[in-house]
Structures are given as C-alpha cells and as structure tokens.
Design a protein around this motif. Structure first.
Motif, PDB file in Angstrom:
ATOM      1  N   ASP A  94      -6.291 -12.438  -6.061  1.00 49.63           N
ATOM      2  CA  ASP A  94      -7.175 -11.670  -6.679  1.00 49.63           C
ATOM      3  C   ASP A  94      -7.995 -10.915  -5.773  1.00 49.63           C
ATOM      4  OD1 ASP A  94      -8.716 -10.863  -9.012  1.00 49.63           O
ATOM      5  OD2 ASP A  94     -10.151 -12.008  -8.513  1.00 49.63           O
ATOM      6  N   PHE A  95      -8.405 -11.647  -4.597  1.00 47.66           N
ATOM      7  CA  PHE A  95      -9.113 -10.544  -3.619  1.00 47.66           C
ATOM      8  C   PHE A  95      -8.201  -9.340  -3.308  1.00 47.66           C
ATOM      9  CE2 PHE A  95     -10.109 -10.217   0.930  1.00 47.66           C
ATOM     10  CZ  PHE A  95     -11.639  -9.797   0.719  1.00 47.66           C
ATOM     11  N   TRP A  96      -6.859  -9.735  -2.901  1.00 40.95           N
ATOM     12  CA  TRP A  96      -6.021  -8.412  -2.759  1.00 40.95           C
ATOM     13  C   TRP A  96      -5.848  -7.450  -3.918  1.00 40.95           C
ATOM     14  CZ3 TRP A  96      -2.397  -7.900   1.806  1.00 40.95           C
ATOM     15  CH2 TRP A  96      -2.819  -8.882   2.716  1.00 40.95           C
ATOM     16  N   ALA A  97      -5.652  -8.181  -5.015  1.00 43.70           N
ATOM     17  CA  ALA A  97      -5.343  -7.317  -6.377  1.00 43.70           C
ATOM     18  C   ALA A  97      -6.566  -6.525  -6.659  1.00 43.70           C
ATOM     19  CB  ALA A  97      -5.118  -8.108  -7.473  1.00 43.70           C
ATOM     20  N   GLN A  98      -7.725  -6.618  -6.478  1.00 43.47           N
ATOM     21  CA  GLN A  98      -8.725  -5.858  -6.470  1.00 43.47           C
ATOM     22  C   GLN A  98      -9.003  -4.697  -5.439  1.00 43.47           C
ATOM     23  OE1 GLN A  98     -12.368  -7.535  -8.246  1.00 43.47           O
ATOM     24  NE2 GLN A  98     -11.595  -9.485  -8.163  1.00 43.47           N
ATOM     25  N   ILE A  99      -8.295  -4.590  -4.552  1.00 42.88           N
ATOM     26  CA  ILE A  99      -8.444  -3.815  -3.433  1.00 42.88           C
ATOM     27  C   ILE A  99      -6.992  -2.666  -3.414  1.00 42.88           C
ATOM     28  CG2 ILE A  99      -8.597  -3.310  -0.987  1.00 42.88           C
ATOM     29  CD1 ILE A  99     -10.057  -6.015  -0.776  1.00 42.88           C
ATOM     30  N   PHE A 100      -6.052  -3.296  -3.424  1.00 44.56           N
ATOM     31  CA  PHE A 100      -4.687  -2.692  -3.466  1.00 44.56           C
ATOM     32  C   PHE A 100      -3.894  -2.646  -4.759  1.00 44.56           C
ATOM     33  CE2 PHE A 100      -5.462  -4.739   0.843  1.00 44.56           C
ATOM     34  CZ  PHE A 100      -5.675  -3.405   1.124  1.00 44.56           C
ATOM     35  N   LYS A 116       0.999   3.593   2.366  1.00 42.48           N
ATOM     36  CA  LYS A 116       1.470   2.907   1.614  1.00 42.48           C
ATOM     37  C   LYS A 116       1.716   1.471   1.952  1.00 42.48           C
ATOM     38  CE  LYS A 116       5.367   2.171  -1.852  1.00 42.48           C
ATOM     39  NZ  LYS A 116       6.552   2.821  -2.373  1.00 42.48           N
ATOM     40  N   LEU A 117       1.112   0.628   0.917  1.00 42.15           N
ATOM     41  CA  LEU A 117       1.282  -0.797   1.579  1.00 42.15           C
ATOM     42  C   LEU A 117       2.585  -1.381   1.469  1.00 42.15           C
ATOM     43  CD1 LEU A 117      -1.179  -2.838   2.350  1.00 42.15           C
ATOM     44  CD2 LEU A 117      -1.139  -3.699   0.075  1.00 42.15           C
ATOM     45  N   THR A 118       3.217  -2.063   2.448  1.00 37.25           N
ATOM     46  CA  THR A 118       4.479  -2.269   2.537  1.00 37.25           C
ATOM     47  C   THR A 118       4.806  -3.859   2.370  1.00 37.25           C
ATOM     48  OG1 THR A 118       4.293  -2.643   4.821  1.00 37.25           O
ATOM     49  CG2 THR A 118       5.145  -0.669   4.379  1.00 37.25           C
ATOM     50  N   ILE A 119       5.729  -4.069   2.126  1.00 40.33           N
ATOM     51  CA  ILE A 119       6.102  -5.686   1.895  1.00 40.33           C
ATOM     52  C   ILE A 119       5.699  -6.430   3.318  1.00 40.33           C
ATOM     53  CG2 ILE A 119       7.871  -7.427   1.651  1.00 40.33           C
ATOM     54  CD1 ILE A 119       7.500  -5.485  -0.724  1.00 40.33           C
ATOM     55  N   SER A 120       6.043  -6.095   4.545  1.00 39.48           N
ATOM     56  CA  SER A 120       5.475  -6.629   5.628  1.00 39.48           C
ATOM     57  C   SER A 120       3.917  -6.769   5.797  1.00 39.48           C
ATOM     58  CB  SER A 120       5.978  -5.973   6.996  1.00 39.48           C
ATOM     59  OG  SER A 120       5.695  -4.926   6.930  1.00 39.48           O
ATOM     60  N   LYS A 179      -3.474  16.537  -3.741  1.00 34.23           N
ATOM     61  CA  LYS A 179      -2.213  16.180  -2.762  1.00 34.23           C
ATOM     62  C   LYS A 179      -2.553  15.526  -1.322  1.00 34.23           C
ATOM     63  CE  LYS A 179       0.463  19.981  -5.028  1.00 34.23           C
ATOM     64  NZ  LYS A 179       1.145  21.165  -4.535  1.00 34.23           N
ATOM     65  N   LYS A 180      -3.682  15.820  -1.058  1.00 34.42           N
ATOM     66  CA  LYS A 180      -4.126  15.305   0.334  1.00 34.42           C
ATOM     67  C   LYS A 180      -4.679  13.886   0.358  1.00 34.42           C
ATOM     68  CE  LYS A 180      -4.570  19.804   2.746  1.00 34.42           C
ATOM     69  NZ  LYS A 180      -5.471  20.657   3.382  1.00 34.42           N
ATOM     70  N   ALA A 181      -4.796  13.417  -0.792  1.00 37.85           N
ATOM     71  CA  ALA A 181      -5.529  11.830  -1.074  1.00 37.85           C
ATOM     72  C   ALA A 181      -4.589  11.057  -0.496  1.00 37.85           C
ATOM     73  CB  ALA A 181      -5.704  11.644  -2.423  1.00 37.85           C
ATOM     74  N   SER A 182      -5.115   9.786   0.002  1.00 35.65           N
ATOM     75  CA  SER A 182      -4.466   8.743   0.443  1.00 35.65           C
ATOM     76  C   SER A 182      -3.589   8.160  -0.614  1.00 35.65           C
ATOM     77  CB  SER A 182      -5.595   7.718   0.973  1.00 35.65           C
ATOM     78  OG  SER A 182      -6.398   7.332   0.047  1.00 35.65           O
ATOM     79  N   TRP A 183      -2.765   7.376  -0.303  1.00 39.71           N
ATOM     80  CA  TRP A 183      -1.782   6.658  -1.189  1.00 39.71           C
ATOM     81  C   TRP A 183      -2.527   5.820  -2.187  1.00 39.71           C
ATOM     82  CZ3 TRP A 183      -0.733   1.303  -2.059  1.00 39.71           C
ATOM     83  CH2 TRP A 183       0.477   1.212  -2.828  1.00 39.71           C
ATOM     84  N   ILE A 184      -3.345   4.949  -1.553  1.00 36.12           N
ATOM     85  CA  ILE A 184      -4.064   4.164  -2.539  1.00 36.12           C
ATOM     86  C   ILE A 184      -5.151   4.863  -3.740  1.00 36.12           C
ATOM     87  CG2 ILE A 184      -6.080   3.745  -0.933  1.00 36.12           C
ATOM     88  CD1 ILE A 184      -4.889   1.242  -3.579  1.00 36.12           C
ATOM     89  N   LEU A 185      -5.649   6.126  -3.278  1.00 37.19           N
ATOM     90  CA  LEU A 185      -6.533   6.904  -4.239  1.00 37.19           C
ATOM     91  C   LEU A 185      -5.678   7.645  -5.144  1.00 37.19           C
ATOM     92  CD1 LEU A 185      -9.344   7.867  -4.937  1.00 37.19           C
ATOM     93  CD2 LEU A 185      -8.931   9.732  -3.378  1.00 37.19           C
ATOM     94  N   LYS A 186      -4.338   8.002  -4.897  1.00 39.82           N
ATOM     95  CA  LYS A 186      -3.335   8.320  -5.710  1.00 39.82           C
ATOM     96  C   LYS A 186      -3.143   7.234  -6.875  1.00 39.82           C
ATOM     97  CE  LYS A 186      -1.397  11.948  -2.719  1.00 39.82           C
ATOM     98  NZ  LYS A 186       0.010  12.297  -2.162  1.00 39.82           N
ATOM     99  N   LYS A 187      -2.730   6.352  -6.244  1.00 39.33           N
ATOM    100  CA  LYS A 187      -2.729   5.035  -7.217  1.00 39.33           C
ATOM    101  C   LYS A 187      -3.780   4.985  -8.001  1.00 39.33           C
ATOM    102  CE  LYS A 187       1.882   3.704  -6.401  1.00 39.33           C
ATOM    103  NZ  LYS A 187       2.703   3.694  -7.501  1.00 39.33           N
ATOM    104  N   ILE A 188      -4.853   5.043  -7.528  1.00 41.83           N
ATOM    105  CA  ILE A 188      -5.950   4.534  -8.493  1.00 41.83           C
ATOM    106  C   ILE A 188      -6.267   5.726  -9.785  1.00 41.83           C
ATOM    107  CG2 ILE A 188      -8.565   4.378  -8.528  1.00 41.83           C
ATOM    108  CD1 ILE A 188      -8.233   3.014  -5.870  1.00 41.83           C
ATOM    109  N   LEU A 189      -6.022   6.913  -9.244  1.00 36.89           N
ATOM    110  CA  LEU A 189      -5.938   8.101 -10.228  1.00 36.89           C
ATOM    111  C   LEU A 189      -4.937   7.949 -11.192  1.00 36.89           C
ATOM    112  CD1 LEU A 189      -7.175  10.828  -7.832  1.00 36.89           C
ATOM    113  CD2 LEU A 189      -8.826   9.461  -9.374  1.00 36.89           C
ATOM    114  N   ALA A 190      -3.820   7.500 -10.797  1.00 38.10           N
ATOM    115  CA  ALA A 190      -2.541   7.425 -11.787  1.00 38.10           C
ATOM    116  C   ALA A 190      -3.056   6.392 -12.961  1.00 38.10           C
ATOM    117  CB  ALA A 190      -1.352   6.851 -10.890  1.00 38.10           C
TER     118      ALA A 190
END
Length: 325
Positions: free
Chosen positions: A143-149, A100-104, A243-254
């Motif tokens: 926008d560069f970050w928003a299209q990835i994460f 998961k992408l953190t604030i830092s 369940k074994k997918a990465s956090w970002i893939l779970k967010k994309i599928l959500a």
C-alpha cells in the motif's frame, strides 16, 4: 541570497522562489548549475550551519546535475566537495525517478513481501490467521508503494501470486493448486468472497486520490508547483496532458477518465433518480440541483428545529450515504 543579482534559481523553482526543502534531518538545495549560484547557495548553507551548529556530513551528501558538460560538473563538484549522485536513488524505501517505473525498480517490494512470508512459513498458522496477515500486513507493505506509483501490472500479478500461495499453502512458492480463483477471493463476503482488496483496483483508487489532491488541495506546495508549471491557470479536469510532464504525472492525469466515468456516468444518473423520487415523496416539485446547491439547500433545513425539517435532513443524509458509500 535570493536578492543577490548573481544568484539564479533552478529553472523549475524560480516561479515559486524555491531554494530548499527540509524533511526531518534531510535537506535538499536547489539552484541553477552555474558557479556563482552554487557558491552563493553553499555559502548561505554554511552560515546556517555556523549559526545553528547543525553541520552536514558531506561524505554522505550527493550533488545532482543536469544539462551541463562534464567539465562544468567537475568544477561545481570541487566547490561543493560532494560526490556526484545518479538517478535513480531510493528515499524512504521507494525509488525516486521521473522516468517510468521498471520491473527491476519494484523488485525490492517483491523481496520484502517474500521475506515477510518466509519468516511466517515456519510457524503453524491457522487459515484465519494467514488470511488476516494477508489483508493487513502484506497489503500494508504494498500500500505504501501503491499510493505513490502506478505499479507495473506484472509486479501486481506477482504480488497477488505470493499472497495466493501464502494463503493456500503457508509459503511464498506454489506447492499446490489454489482451491478458489483469486478474483473470487476479492469479492465481498456477502457475495461469497473473503473481502480481500484487489491490488490493481486499489492502485487505481490510490492514484485517483492523488489526482483529487491535485484538484482540491491548492494550499500544498507541490500542488501549486504542478499547476504553475504545467497548467498555468487551465482547468485540471479538461486541460490536455502536458507532453513535458513526467511519466508518473501523466499516469495520474490519465486517471481523470475514472473520475469522469463515475461523475458523468451511471452513478450520477442513479443519484439524481433517487433524489428526485425523495423530493417528490417529501412534497417538493423542483428538479434536482447540483451537489453544491443541494448542500446549501439542506444546510438551511439543518438550522431549523421542527419535525419536518429534521425529517428532510435525515432523508438526504441517508440517501447520500447509501448512494456513495
């Protein structure tokens, strides 16, 4: 190399036979973390270097290991002559990690936006000029970050705070209270706003675009990889989130819920009502078909040159444009 029985693919690369990725002057090599596989992979790379004259700087290269002991890692490092790399690391200006992408992790994005605003703070910019910089330059940075994460909500609020302060005071830090709430500034001009894109809504749209690529661009390697290792022939729109997918893939599928709400909700109902009325006005008594069938039906009229066919094509084109745009 891949035909050698002693070589073993990386566990997540075997089904597609992936051994390497290349992007511009960067090279990523993949293999299972055993001595024979690593030696064979490194020997193949050295042969390539001798044949092409392109040699890698091992001092600037890193090796990443997972699922092995420290002793095995040290043995493999001696073979490779590379330093041990650690996740998370940055590539093309963004952090790469399966977690998961953190604030830092997103702090460099805030610092870059703030730094750009500080360089403009000493200039005497008009309100219209500041507005244009917010809508183009500052929005383009995030926008560069928003299209990835999927950006954390705290980061989005902090960026909007920087945008708002720059718009009203010309600085990155708040010096006076905003005259209009930011949500009203994001409204279209016809509704009294300044047509500034909402960062949270834009992030959702960008992630949904990635989901659409997963569903439609079957020729892409990363799309093939996701389907083979996580769906295995299942329908991406209806399959449960692995369940074994990465956090970002779970967010994309959500984000499938966003698409389903549009396709199965009021927008589709509105489209059918409009098309049914249009068919009746044109003298057709049939019901509204699926999008694919309607497309094939209208293509037949595109090939005809009589006035009525041109009228039908024009009506359907205008209806689709005004419904979906």
């Amino acid at each position: 190399m891949t035909k050698d029985p002693n070589f073993n693919f990386h566990p997540r690369c075997e089904k597609l036979g992936i051994t390497h990725f290349m992007f511009v002057d960067d090279l990523l090599l993949f293999a299972r973390a055993d001595l024979d596989s690593v030696k064979l992979l490194f020997m193949a790379f050295q042969k390539f270097s001798m044949a092409s004259g392109l040699c890698a700087n091992l001092d600037k290269s890193d090796a990443y290991f997972g699922g092995i002991s420290d002793q095995e890692r040290c043995e493999l490092q001696q073979v490779l002559g590379m330093a041990n790399g650690n996740l998370l690391f940055r590539y093309l200006g963004v952090p790469l990690s399966s977690k998961k992408l953190t604030i830092s992790d997103c702090r460099p994005l805030i610092e870059r936006v703030t730094g750009r605003i500080d360089t403009w703070a000493t200039k005497h910019l008009s309100y219209a000029g500041i507005l244009q910089l917010v809508k183009s330059v500052l929005f383009g940075i995030q926008d560069f970050w928003a299209q990835i994460f999927v950006l954390p909500k705290k980061i989005i609020r902090e960026m909007e705070s920087r945008f708002r302060c720059f718009l009203w005071s010309g600085k990155s830090n708040p010096t006076k209270k905003a005259l209009v709430a930011w949500r009203f500034m994001c409204l279209p001009k016809t509704c009294g706003g300044w047509n500034i894109n909402s960062l949270e809504d834009w992030n959702k749209v960008a992630v949904t675009k990635v989901l659409w690529d997963l569903a439609s661009k079957s020729d892409n390697l990363w799309v093939k990889w996701v389907h083979i290792y996580y769906f295995a022939g299942k329908n991406l729109w209806t399959a449960p989130i692995p369940k074994k997918a990465s956090w970002i893939l779970k967010k994309i599928l959500a984000s499938r819920d966003i698409v389903n709400n549009i396709v199965d909700g009021q927008m589709l109902l509105y489209s059918k009502v409009i098309k049914a009325s249009m068919l009746y006005a044109l003298g057709f008594t049939r019901s509204v078909l699926s999008f694919t069938d309607e497309l094939q039906w209208i293509i037949k009229y595109c090939r005809k040159t009589n006035v009525r066919s041109k009228l039908i094509v024009m009506c359907f084109s205008e209806a689709d444009y005004n419904i979906w745009m």
